[in-house]
Enzyme design. Structure first.
Site, PDB file in Angstrom:
ATOM      1  N   GLN A   1       0.964  -1.290  -0.024  1.00 13.00           N
ATOM      2  CA  GLN A   1       0.103   0.002  -0.084  1.00 13.00           C
ATOM      3  C   GLN A   1       0.748   1.256   0.050  1.00 13.00           C
ATOM      4  O   GLN A   1       1.540   1.605   0.870  1.00 13.00           O
ATOM      5  CB  GLN A   1      -0.968  -0.024   1.287  1.00 13.00           C
ATOM      6  CG  GLN A   1      -1.861  -1.150   1.270  1.00 13.00           C
ATOM      7  CD  GLN A   1      -3.079  -0.963   0.171  1.00 13.00           C
ATOM      8  OE1 GLN A   1      -3.114  -0.111  -0.362  1.00 13.00           O
ATOM      9  NE2 GLN A   1      -3.932  -1.894   0.230  1.00 13.00           N
TER      10      GLN A   1
ATOM     11  N   TYR B   1      -2.724 -13.972   0.093  1.00 15.41           N
ATOM     12  CA  TYR B   1      -2.469 -13.030  -0.940  1.00 15.41           C
ATOM     13  C   TYR B   1      -1.535 -12.031   0.082  1.00 15.41           C
ATOM     14  O   TYR B   1      -1.907 -10.827   0.083  1.00 15.41           O
ATOM     15  CB  TYR B   1      -3.444 -12.332  -1.424  1.00 15.41           C
ATOM     16  CG  TYR B   1      -4.531 -13.017  -2.402  1.00 15.41           C
ATOM     17  CD1 TYR B   1      -4.334 -13.468  -3.590  1.00 15.41           C
ATOM     18  CD2 TYR B   1      -5.584 -13.586  -1.736  1.00 15.41           C
ATOM     19  CE1 TYR B   1      -4.874 -14.154  -4.425  1.00 15.41           C
ATOM     20  CE2 TYR B   1      -6.399 -14.277  -2.486  1.00 15.41           C
ATOM     21  CZ  TYR B   1      -6.206 -14.748  -3.874  1.00 15.41           C
ATOM     22  OH  TYR B   1      -6.844 -15.465  -4.584  1.00 15.41           O
TER      23      TYR B   1
ATOM     24  N   GLU C   1       1.295 -16.598  -1.144  1.00 13.62           N
ATOM     25  CA  GLU C   1       1.710 -15.539  -2.267  1.00 13.62           C
ATOM     26  C   GLU C   1       2.162 -16.235  -3.030  1.00 13.62           C
ATOM     27  O   GLU C   1       2.907 -16.850  -3.264  1.00 13.62           O
ATOM     28  CB  GLU C   1       2.539 -14.334  -1.331  1.00 13.62           C
ATOM     29  CG  GLU C   1       2.951 -13.128  -2.524  1.00 13.62           C
ATOM     30  CD  GLU C   1       2.037 -12.659  -2.762  1.00 13.62           C
ATOM     31  OE1 GLU C   1       1.927 -12.385  -4.317  1.00 13.62           O
ATOM     32  OE2 GLU C   1       0.919 -12.023  -2.499  1.00 13.62           O
TER      33      GLU C   1
ATOM     34  N   ASP D   1      -6.456 -10.542   1.132  1.00 14.00           N
ATOM     35  CA  ASP D   1      -5.987  -9.411   0.339  1.00 14.00           C
ATOM     36  C   ASP D   1      -6.123  -9.552  -0.970  1.00 14.00           C
ATOM     37  O   ASP D   1      -4.774  -9.378  -1.463  1.00 14.00           O
ATOM     38  CB  ASP D   1      -5.030  -8.768   1.069  1.00 14.00           C
ATOM     39  CG  ASP D   1      -4.847  -7.215   0.750  1.00 14.00           C
ATOM     40  OD1 ASP D   1      -5.678  -6.828  -0.181  1.00 14.00           O
ATOM     41  OD2 ASP D   1      -4.041  -6.512   1.330  1.00 14.00           O
TER      42      ASP D   1
ATOM     43  N   CYS E   1     -10.171  -4.052  -2.777  1.00 15.93           N
ATOM     44  CA  CYS E   1      -9.848  -2.977  -3.520  1.00 15.93           C
ATOM     45  C   CYS E   1     -11.057  -2.542  -4.416  1.00 15.93           C
ATOM     46  O   CYS E   1     -10.744  -1.642  -5.478  1.00 15.93           O
ATOM     47  CB  CYS E   1      -8.367  -2.751  -3.994  1.00 15.93           C
ATOM     48  SG  CYS E   1      -7.879  -4.167  -5.051  1.00 15.93           S
TER      49      CYS E   1
END
Length: 184
Positions: A23, A51, A72, A115, A142
Site C-alpha cells: 500500500q 495474498y 503469495e 487481500d 480494493c
C-alpha cells in the site's frame, strides 16, 4: 540503483522490491492495520494471510497468534515477506497460487485474512476458504463489485457479514479499499 525501498508503517520498516505489492498510502495502511488489530477476536492459534504480499498485515498479526501462514504467488513479494518477517519463528510462507495452497490444506485456522487483487478471490480459493471454515474471515478489498460477488458466496456458504469499513487510500478518485468482517 537499489533493488528495493524501505517503507515504514506504524514504526515498522518493510523492505519492498519493485515487483512486490504494498500500500503506497502509508498513513491509511496504518489505519487499516489498526482496524484489523482492534477488531481481532480473542485467543488466536492459527492465522492464514492469503495474498500476503510483502507482509504488511502478517507483521502485525504474528505477535498475536501461535502460528501464522502467509500465501503469495509473487516470488519477489515472497522474498520481501521472508525478509520482513524473519524475526518470527512461528511464521510460514507458501509461494504458490492461493487456490492451489488452500485446496491442499488440512487444518482449521482461527482466522483467515484475504487481500486479493482487484479481480477478487479466485473461485477455487474461495472454495478453499469455505472448506477450511475459519470462524472469522477478514476480507480486504480494493473493488466493491468483486467484494459483493465474493460476499454473496461467503454468505451462501454459511458466513454472516458483521461489518464493512471503507478506507479512502486515493482521495478524489473513485478507488476505495474496504475491510469486511465475516463470521460463522
Amino acid at each position: 540503483g537499489d533493488e528495493s525501498i524501505t517503507i515504514q508503517v506504524l514504526g515498522r520498516n518493510f523492505r519492498v522490491s519493485a515487483a512486490s505489492f504494498f500500500q503506497v498510502n502509508t498513513a491509511m495502511a496504518a489505519s487499516m492495520v489498526n482496524h484489523v488489530l482492534t477488531n481481532l477476536p480473542g485467543e488466536l492459534s492459527t492465522i492464514l494471510d492469503v495474498y500476503c504480499g510483502a507482509g504488511l498485515f502478517s507483521a502485525f498479526l504474528a505477535p498475536r497468534c501461535k502460528r501464522l501462514i502467509g500465501i503469495e504467488s509473487s516470488s519477489a513479494a515472497c522474498d520481501d515477506y521472508a525478509y520482513n518477517l524473519d524475526e518470527f519463528e512461528h511464521v510460514e510462507l507458501y509461494e504458490d497460487a492461493a487456490e492451489r495452497v488452500l485446496s491442499h490444506m488440512d487444518m482449521r485456522p482461527d482466522l483467515i485474512l484475504v487481500d486479493p487483487p482487484r479481480a477478487g478471490l479466485e473461485p477455487m480459493a474461495l472454495d478453499g476458504v469455505l472448506r477450511l471454515k475459519p470462524p472469522t474471515l477478514v476480507y480486504v478489498s480494493c473493488d466493491p463489485s468483486t467484494l459483493a460477488r465474493d460476499a454473496r458466496r461467503l454468505i451462501d456458504g454459511g458466513y454472516t457479514l458483521k461489518s464493512s469499513t471503507p478506507f479512502d487510500l486515493f482521495p478524489q478518485t473513485y478507488h476505495i479499499e474496504s475491510i469486511s468482517w465475516f463470521s460463522r
